[in-house]
Write an enzyme that holds these catalytic residues in place. Structure first.
Site, PDB file in Angstrom:
ATOM      1  N   PRO A 295       0.871  -1.417   0.194  1.00 16.78           N
ATOM      2  CA  PRO A 295       0.104   0.136  -0.244  1.00 16.78           C
ATOM      3  C   PRO A 295       0.862   1.559  -0.232  1.00 16.78           C
ATOM      4  CG  PRO A 295      -0.212  -0.861   2.391  1.00 16.78           C
ATOM      5  CD  PRO A 295       0.649  -1.724   1.545  1.00 16.78           C
TER       6      PRO A 295
ATOM      7  N   SER B  99      -7.596   5.275   0.447  1.00 13.35           N
ATOM      8  CA  SER B  99      -6.717   5.234  -1.536  1.00 13.35           C
ATOM      9  C   SER B  99      -5.153   5.286  -0.704  1.00 13.35           C
ATOM     10  CB  SER B  99      -7.420   5.798  -2.113  1.00 13.35           C
ATOM     11  OG  SER B  99      -8.292   6.118  -1.977  1.00 13.35           O
ATOM     12  N   CYS B 100      -4.336   4.660  -1.209  1.00 10.88           N
ATOM     13  CA  CYS B 100      -2.270   5.187  -0.830  1.00 10.88           C
ATOM     14  C   CYS B 100      -2.288   4.827  -2.133  1.00 10.88           C
ATOM     15  CB  CYS B 100      -2.321   3.238  -0.442  1.00 10.88           C
ATOM     16  SG  CYS B 100      -2.903   2.208  -1.672  1.00 10.88           S
ATOM     17  N   VAL B 101      -1.334   6.077  -1.641  1.00  9.25           N
ATOM     18  CA  VAL B 101      -0.821   7.663  -3.087  1.00  9.25           C
ATOM     19  C   VAL B 101       0.264   6.465  -3.345  1.00  9.25           C
ATOM     20  CG1 VAL B 101      -1.350   8.787  -4.482  1.00  9.25           C
ATOM     21  CG2 VAL B 101      -1.854   8.772  -2.177  1.00  9.25           C
TER      22      VAL B 101
END
Lengths: 409, 101
Positions: A295, B99-101
C-alpha cells in the site's frame, strides 16, 4: 551453481541486477534477467513530451547498457511462473529454473478495461501519456488544437506515478498560457478520489494551487464508459462530463503473465509482505516495485528505496537468516507545477506528506509541500541521476528510509 | 474520537462516524447508521455488508465488490448512492477505506 532470476529489466529489476552482481560470487551465483523489450524508457519523462519539453530521444536508451557484465540478459516474453517447481516458462518453450525469483514486471495501462475508451477517438481526441505512443500523439494534437474542454480523468486506483495527472494539468495551464489560448481552454481534473490527492495536507496545498490556476476539480467520479459519439465520459452513478479532448489514466494492472501464473489479485498485483517484500505465498519469491500490492505509491522512487531493503533480505535468505530489513513504504515525488516551479512530497506507510525541507533539515535545498524554483531544478537534474547513478545501483545522497528530520507536524 | 450511542449501545466512533471497534457491530447498529445516511437496509444490502466485513482486512475497492457476484458496480451505486464504498464501510462498522498513493 545457484540461480537468481529477475523478471523485468525496468527500474527495480535493473537496480537489483547491479546490486546483486556486485555482492555475489560469480563462481557460485548465476544471475539472469528477462524482459520482453530491449528499450529502457525513462517513464517520468513521458509527461513532458506532449508540451514539447522533451522528445522521444530524451527518454529512451537500450536496456542492455544498464545491465552489468556477468548477468545474462534474455529478451523474451514470459509465459508463466510455476512457483511449485521453481521454474519460469518463456514463450517459445525455454524453461528457466531458479533458487530465488525477483518479480519486477511493473504495471501498465489497460485501456481495454473501460468500454469505449480504446475506440474511434483513441489517439485522435482521447490520449494517455503513460506510453511513448500516447505522449507523442498528444504532442501532435496539441500543436494544432484551437482550444475547448480539456478533461483529465483517472479511471481507477491505484495507478503509477500518482502525481503525474496533476503535473499534467499544471503544465497544460502553462503551455496554453504561453501560446496565448488559455482563455479558450477549460481544464478540469476528474478523479475517483474525494479531492486532488489522498492525504489531507497535500490535498489542501495542491487543491489551492489548482484553484489559483483556474483548474476545476471534479471529485468522486468513477468512470464507467466513454461515449465517442457525444464525446462524454460517464460514471457508474450516471454523471456525465463532456470533453473536446480527453486525457486519461486508464485502469492500471500488473502484467498478464501474473494472471496466467495464478499469482495476482483482481488487478494482477502480487500479494506481498509490505515490510519484507517477500511474496505472501512463496518464500523464495520476492516482489519489487509496481508489480506488488503493497500500500504505497507505484513509482520509481519507491522501487529504488525498496531495492535496498530487498537486497538486504535476499542476502539474509541466502544465508538462511531471518529477513531483518523492513520497508517503510517510503515515496518521494517531485511535482512539476508549471512556470518553472515545482513542489516535493516525501512520505511513507505511516506519515502523510508534511511541509518542511529536504533532504537537509532547515536547509533543503528542496522545500516540502512548497512551490519553489529549486524543486523544479531537482526534477530536471533527476533525469541525469536516474541514467547515471540510480539504475546502476550507486549510492544517492538521500536515505532509503524516510526521516522526520526537516518535517513539520 | 467521540462517543456515540447507536441502537442503545455506547460506541467509540471517529470524527466521520466510523466505528473504532468493528467487533461491537451488530445488525441493529447497521440499520441505525444506514438510517442516518438515508438508506433503508434490505437483504441485498446485508449481503453486500457481510461481504465487506469478511474482506475488510484484505483491502477493498469498488471494483472488488463489483466482482463479488452479489452486485455489479452499478448495483453497488444504486444500493449506496454517492460514495458506495465509503457509505457501505460505515454501515458495515469497518474502518473508512483509504486509498494509498
Amino acid at each position: 551453481m545457484k540461480k537468481i532470476l529477475i523478471l523485468g529489466a525496468g527500474t527495480g529489476g535493473t537496480i537489483m541486477a547491479n546490486k546483486l552482481r556486485k555482492a555475489l560470487d560469480r563462481e557460485e551465483w548465476d544471475i539472469t534477467i528477462v524482459d520482453k523489450q530491449q528499450t529502457h524508457y525513462y517513464q517520468p519523462g513521458f509527461l513532458f513530451i506532449p508540451f514539447g519539453i522533451y522528445n522521444k530521444q530524451d527518454v529512451i536508451k537500450p536496456k542492455a547498457n544498464f545491465i552489468p557484465s556477468g548477468v545474462n540478459i534474455i529478451f523474451n516474453d514470459v509465459d508463466k511462473i510455476v512457483p511449485e517447481e521453481n521454474k519460469v516458462l518463456l514463450t517459445g518453450g525455454k524453461v528457466l529454473a531458479y533458487d530465488y525469483l525477483i518479480v519486477a514486471t511493473g504495471t501498465r495501462p489497460f485501456p481495454d478495461e473501460t468500454p469505449g475508451l480504446k475506440d474511434e477517438l483513441w489517439y485522435k481526441e482521447i490520449f494517455d501519456f503513460y506510453t511513448i505512443e500516447g505522449a507523442v500523439a498528444l504532442k501532435e494534437f496539441f500543436e494544432t488544437w484551437q482550444g475547448g474542454r480539456l478533461v483529465m480523468n483517472i479511471a481507477e486506483m491505484p495507478y503509477k506515478c500518482p502525481v503525474a495527472p496533476l503535473e499534467f494539468v499544471f503544465l497544460a495551464d502553462e503551455y496554453f498560457t504561453k501560446i496565448g489560448i488559455r482563455d479558450k481552454v477549460d481544464i478540469s481534473y476528474v478523479t475517483p478520489l474525494p479531492g486532488a490527492f489522498t492525504k489531507p495536507r497535500a490535498t489542501k496545498m495542491l487543491g489551492a494551487l489548482l484553484e489559483e490556476k483556474n483548474i476545476e476539480v471534479i471529485p468522486d467520479f468513477y468512470l464507467e464508459s466513454v461515449d465517442n459519439k457525444e464525446k462524454k465520459i460517464k460514471s457508474y452513478d450516471g454523471k456525465e462530463i463532456p470533453f473536446d479532448v480527453l486525457t486519461i489514466v486508464p485502469v492500471n494492472k500488473g502484467d498478464e503473465m501474473i494472471e496466467r501464473s495464478g499469482m495476482g489479485d483482481d488487478l494482477n498485483f502480487i500479494p506481498t509482505d509490505k515490510y519484507t517484500l517477500q511474496s505472501e505465498k512463496h518464500e523464495n519469491i520476492f516482489v519489487l516495485g509496481d508489480a506488488s500490492n503493497i500500500p504505497t505509491s507505484k513509482a520509481g522512487s519507491v522501487a529504488h528505496f525498496a531495492s535496498d531493503v530487498l537486497f538486504d533480505n535476499i542476502m539474509c535468505a541466502i544465508k538462511g537468516r531471518r529477513l531483518r530489513a523492513k520497508f517503510d513504504g517510503h515515496a518521494n515525488c517531485y511535482i512539476e507545477t508549471g512556470f518553472g516551479k515545482g513542489s516535493l512530497i516525501d512520505f511513507n506507510y505511516e506519515t502523510e506528506p508534511l511541509p518542511g525541507t529536504y533532504p537537509l533539515p532547515g536547509i533543503g535545498p528542496f522545500g516540502l509541500l512548497q512551490n519553489t524554483k529549486m524543486n523544479h531544478y531537482g526534477k530536471v537534474v533527476f533525469r541525469w541521476m536516474y541514467w547515471h547513478m540510480l539504475l546502476k545501483g550507486k549510492e544517492l545522497p538521500i536515505e532509503s528510509e524516510m526521516t522526520m528530520a526537516g518535517k513539520k507536524k | 474520537m467521540a462517543q456515540k450511542t447507536i441502537a442503545g449501545v455506547n460506541l467509540e466512533v471517529t470524527e466521520d462516524g466510523y466505528l473504532e471497534d468493528s467487533t461491537q457491530w451488530n445488525e441493529e447498529i447497521a440499520k441505525e447508521i444506514a438510517k442516518e445516511e438515508g438508506i433503508e437496509l434490505t437483504d441485498k444490502h446485508f449481503e453486500v455488508i457481510n461481504f465487506i466485513r469478511e474482506n475488510a482486512d484484505a483491502g477493498l475497492t469498488i471494483r472488488k465488490v463489483g466482482k463479488s457476484g452479489i452486485v455489479d458496480i452499478k448495483g453497488f451505486y444504486e444500493l449506496f448512492p454517492g460514495g458506495p464504498l465509503k457509505i457501505a464501510s460505515k454501515i458495515a462498522g469497518i474502518k473508512k477505506p483509504t486509498s494509498c498513493v
